[in-house]
Write a protein that holds these residues in place. Sequence first.
Motif, mmCIF file in Angstrom:
data_model
loop_
_atom_site.group_PDB
_atom_site.id
_atom_site.type_symbol
_atom_site.label_atom_id
_atom_site.label_comp_id
_atom_site.label_asym_id
_atom_site.label_seq_id
_atom_site.Cartn_x
_atom_site.Cartn_y
_atom_site.Cartn_z
ATOM 1 N N LEU A 161 0.823 -1.213 0.000
ATOM 2 C CA LEU A 161 0.000 0.000 0.000
ATOM 3 C C LEU A 161 0.857 1.263 0.000
ATOM 4 O O LEU A 161 0.526 2.247 -0.683
ATOM 5 C CB LEU A 161 -0.930 -0.002 1.219
ATOM 6 N N ILE A 165 0.313 4.195 -2.783
ATOM 7 C CA ILE A 165 0.010 5.594 -2.449
ATOM 8 C C ILE A 165 1.028 6.521 -3.106
ATOM 9 O O ILE A 165 0.670 7.559 -3.679
ATOM 10 C CB ILE A 165 0.001 5.798 -0.921
ATOM 11 N N LYS A 168 0.431 6.690 -6.782
ATOM 12 C CA LYS A 168 -0.917 7.204 -7.039
ATOM 13 C C LYS A 168 -1.771 6.280 -7.905
ATOM 14 O O LYS A 168 -2.665 6.724 -8.615
ATOM 15 C CB LYS A 168 -0.846 8.603 -7.664
ATOM 16 N N LEU A 204 -10.353 -0.425 3.295
ATOM 17 C CA LEU A 204 -9.241 0.082 2.482
ATOM 18 C C LEU A 204 -9.767 0.742 1.205
ATOM 19 O O LEU A 204 -9.275 1.794 0.784
ATOM 20 C CB LEU A 204 -8.287 -1.066 2.140
ATOM 21 N N GLU A 207 -11.076 4.189 2.097
ATOM 22 C CA GLU A 207 -10.030 5.110 2.540
ATOM 23 C C GLU A 207 -9.138 5.580 1.399
ATOM 24 O O GLU A 207 -8.635 6.714 1.426
ATOM 25 C CB GLU A 207 -9.169 4.446 3.620
ATOM 26 N N HIS A 208 -8.928 4.727 0.391
ATOM 27 C CA HIS A 208 -7.926 5.055 -0.630
ATOM 28 C C HIS A 208 -8.484 5.164 -2.042
ATOM 29 O O HIS A 208 -7.718 5.156 -3.009
ATOM 30 C CB HIS A 208 -6.790 4.033 -0.577
ATOM 31 N N GLU A 209 -9.793 5.311 -2.141
ATOM 32 C CA GLU A 209 -10.377 5.584 -3.459
ATOM 33 C C GLU A 209 -9.800 6.875 -4.032
ATOM 34 O O GLU A 209 -9.543 6.985 -5.232
ATOM 35 C CB GLU A 209 -11.898 5.683 -3.341
ATOM 36 N N LYS A 210 -9.556 7.840 -3.157
ATOM 37 C CA LYS A 210 -9.009 9.138 -3.577
ATOM 38 C C LYS A 210 -7.595 9.011 -4.133
ATOM 39 O O LYS A 210 -7.119 9.894 -4.860
ATOM 40 C CB LYS A 210 -9.003 10.108 -2.391
ATOM 41 N N ASP A 211 -6.906 7.923 -3.795
ATOM 42 C CA ASP A 211 -5.536 7.702 -4.265
ATOM 43 C C ASP A 211 -5.486 6.848 -5.534
ATOM 44 O O ASP A 211 -4.411 6.395 -5.931
ATOM 45 C CB ASP A 211 -4.712 7.018 -3.167
ATOM 46 N N ILE A 213 -6.620 3.872 -5.896
ATOM 47 C CA ILE A 213 -6.297 2.494 -5.524
ATOM 48 C C ILE A 213 -7.593 1.688 -5.509
ATOM 49 O O ILE A 213 -8.558 2.063 -4.840
ATOM 50 C CB ILE A 213 -5.607 2.442 -4.146
#
Length: 233
Positions: A161, A165, A168, A204, A207-211, A213
């Motif tokens: 992860l 991140i 991106k 997860l 939390e990390h849709e914006k990244d 992922i």
Amino acid sequence: MYQYYAVIYQLLLYLGIIALVIYLFLPLQERIEQFYRNKVVWITGASSGIGLELVKHLAVLSPTTKLVLSSRREDELEKIVEELKLDRDRCLILPLDLEYHGDLFKSKVDLVLDRFDHIDILINNAGISQRSLIKDTQYSVDQRLMSINYLGTVTLSKSVLEHFIAQKHGHFVVVSSVSGYVGTPSRSTYAASKHALHGFFDALRFEHEKDNIHVTVICPGYIRTKISENAFS
């Protein structure tokens, strides 16, 4: 005369079916090749079962994909590379035991990055099963199942992860089971480990849709593989 036309009709029907299959199949091949083109795909549990089949299909359908093959048995991975005649420049054999997780996994990630510079997809396929009633299952079995299926997978994914991140983008694929939705007799801790994975990777994903992922959780039904043959009792 009627029989003659019947044979011609049947022949044309068969040819039409073959043409339709070819029409439907070729675009799928192209889509698969385009999706995986030049990507680095890390597959755990790659020496047998679903993991091995994934390796076989990617080796044929996407010749530019770089493969990282992990399992406990390095000798089996070597056999697979030889049997499939995989180009050593596009594959990396990386022995990995999910039971012994921790900082060791970060060093494994570093080895992949040193070789291929990046990771695009981690397919969390490795795991172990169980075949015993709750009243007969020792705590040591519960502990090992959760350590391998849940904690090992989570620890490896968290190590990857950090890289996802930073670059991106990234994609986690989790091979779970219908037991991740419904517990069944003699599979109590196995089901619990899969339920835990669903909860973790759902969180997860949010939390990390914006990244950029992505998370895909796959829940197959029963498949006869060595995971069933080697189930803890």
